[in-house]
Design a protein around this motif. Structure first.
Motif, PDB file in Angstrom:
ATOM      1  N   GLU A  81      50.171 -57.293  30.359  1.00  0.00           N
ATOM      2  CA  GLU A  81      48.815 -57.473  29.835  1.00  0.00           C
ATOM      3  C   GLU A  81      48.829 -57.394  28.312  1.00  0.00           C
ATOM      4  N   GLY A  82      49.605 -56.476  27.774  1.00  0.00           N
ATOM      5  CA  GLY A  82      49.715 -56.347  26.323  1.00  0.00           C
ATOM      6  C   GLY A  82      50.304 -57.597  25.689  1.00  0.00           C
ATOM      7  N   ARG A  83      51.317 -58.147  26.336  1.00  0.00           N
ATOM      8  CA  ARG A  83      51.910 -59.386  25.828  1.00  0.00           C
ATOM      9  C   ARG A  83      50.874 -60.513  25.830  1.00  0.00           C
ATOM     10  N   GLU A  84      50.134 -60.622  26.929  1.00  0.00           N
ATOM     11  CA  GLU A  84      49.126 -61.679  27.035  1.00  0.00           C
ATOM     12  C   GLU A  84      48.034 -61.483  25.986  1.00  0.00           C
ATOM     13  N   GLU A  85      47.582 -60.236  25.799  1.00  0.00           N
ATOM     14  CA  GLU A  85      46.576 -59.967  24.768  1.00  0.00           C
ATOM     15  C   GLU A  85      47.135 -60.293  23.385  1.00  0.00           C
ATOM     16  N   GLY A  86      48.386 -59.979  23.171  1.00  0.00           N
ATOM     17  CA  GLY A  86      49.023 -60.285  21.891  1.00  0.00           C
ATOM     18  C   GLY A  86      49.099 -61.777  21.655  1.00  0.00           C
ATOM     19  N   ARG A  87      49.446 -62.514  22.698  1.00  0.00           N
ATOM     20  CA  ARG A  87      49.498 -63.979  22.576  1.00  0.00           C
ATOM     21  C   ARG A  87      48.110 -64.531  22.251  1.00  0.00           C
ATOM     22  N   GLU A  88      47.106 -64.035  22.960  1.00  0.00           N
ATOM     23  CA  GLU A  88      45.729 -64.493  22.738  1.00  0.00           C
ATOM     24  C   GLU A  88      45.289 -64.147  21.320  1.00  0.00           C
ATOM     25  N   GLU A  89      45.578 -62.943  20.887  1.00  0.00           N
ATOM     26  CA  GLU A  89      45.233 -62.536  19.519  1.00  0.00           C
ATOM     27  C   GLU A  89      45.960 -63.410  18.506  1.00  0.00           C
ATOM     28  N   GLY A  90      47.216 -63.734  18.780  1.00  0.00           N
ATOM     29  CA  GLY A  90      47.980 -64.607  17.897  1.00  0.00           C
ATOM     30  C   GLY A  90      47.368 -65.997  17.827  1.00  0.00           C
ATOM     31  N   ARG A  91      46.931 -66.527  18.977  1.00  0.00           N
ATOM     32  CA  ARG A  91      46.278 -67.840  18.991  1.00  0.00           C
ATOM     33  C   ARG A  91      44.986 -67.803  18.180  1.00  0.00           C
ATOM     34  N   CYS A  92      44.206 -66.751  18.371  1.00  0.00           N
ATOM     35  CA  CYS A  92      42.943 -66.630  17.631  1.00  0.00           C
ATOM     36  C   CYS A  92      43.215 -66.508  16.132  1.00  0.00           C
ATOM     37  N   GLN A  93      44.198 -65.712  15.770  1.00  0.00           N
ATOM     38  CA  GLN A  93      44.550 -65.549  14.358  1.00  0.00           C
ATOM     39  C   GLN A  93      44.986 -66.884  13.768  1.00  0.00           C
ATOM     40  N   LYS A  94      45.782 -67.622  14.496  1.00  0.00           N
ATOM     41  CA  LYS A  94      46.251 -68.929  14.023  1.00  0.00           C
ATOM     42  C   LYS A  94      45.070 -69.890  13.871  1.00  0.00           C
ATOM     43  N   GLN A  95      44.142 -69.869  14.815  1.00  0.00           N
ATOM     44  CA  GLN A  95      42.961 -70.723  14.717  1.00  0.00           C
ATOM     45  C   GLN A  95      42.101 -70.344  13.514  1.00  0.00           C
TER      46      GLN A  95
END
Length: 181
Positions: free
Chosen positions: A135-149
């Motif tokens: 779950e932490g990895r998935e949240e990190g990926r999502e946060e990374g996508r949002c940060q990139k956007q």
């Protein structure tokens, strides 16, 4: 070389490879029931046929004339070792063997249940940790996508609406020119 002699431990040890001894040799050489049982368990722990040998393993401990608490303590240690070390074992056979061998020992089944409960708790914790990591990895990926956007959007907005500042002037290029006209 001599400087290091003070730091080298001075001891001797005995390596007892139970695999090289026959079960009968162990039983004849060792008179202590708990020690016999422990050595037999060490001998058979990785055998595919451990299920069939459990009665032989527990027999010396069950026959030992020791205080009840000592027998239950040794049984707990052996069951914990089995649950953490061996190949998958048939729980039904283990339960029946403990029940049959320790029929006179009140609390033997409670020890088995405690070991299984602890094993289940440990497995649950491990699964929970793994699930949390995922779950932490998935949240990190999502946060990374949002940060990139957000970063992409910021760059697009800067490019479209903000004129770059030249280092020499410290002002926006073209801003002075627009004010003069």
């Amino acid at each position: 070389d001599k400087l290091f002699h003070a730091f080298i431990p001075d001891f001797s040890y005995i390596l007892f490879d139970t695999g090289t001894y026959d079960a009968e040799e162990i039983k004849q050489a060792i008179s202590s029931g708990p020690l016999q049982a422990s050595l037999l368990l060490l001998k058979y722990i990785y055998d595919q046929g451990l299920d069939a040998k459990l009665a032989d393993v527990f027999d010396p401990l069950a026959r030992a004339e020791l205080p009840r608490e000592q027998i239950l303590t040794d049984l707990r240690a052996m069951l914990k070792y089995i649950s953490e070390t061996s190949n998958p074992i048939d729980e039904q056979i283990l339960t029946e063997t403990v029940r049959d061998k320790f029929v006179n020992e009140e609390g033997a089944m409670n020890v088995l249940a405690d070991v299984w409960r602890e094993e289940g708790r440990v497995k649950g914790l491990e699964e929970g940790r793994e699930e949390g990591r995922e779950e932490g990895r998935e949240e990190g990926r999502e946060e990374g996508r949002c940060q990139k956007q957000r970063e992409t959007l910021r760059l697009l907005l800067e490019h479209r609406f903000i004129k770059p500042i030249t280092p020499e002037e410290g002002t926006e290029t073209g801003a002075d020119e627009q004010e003069e006209s």
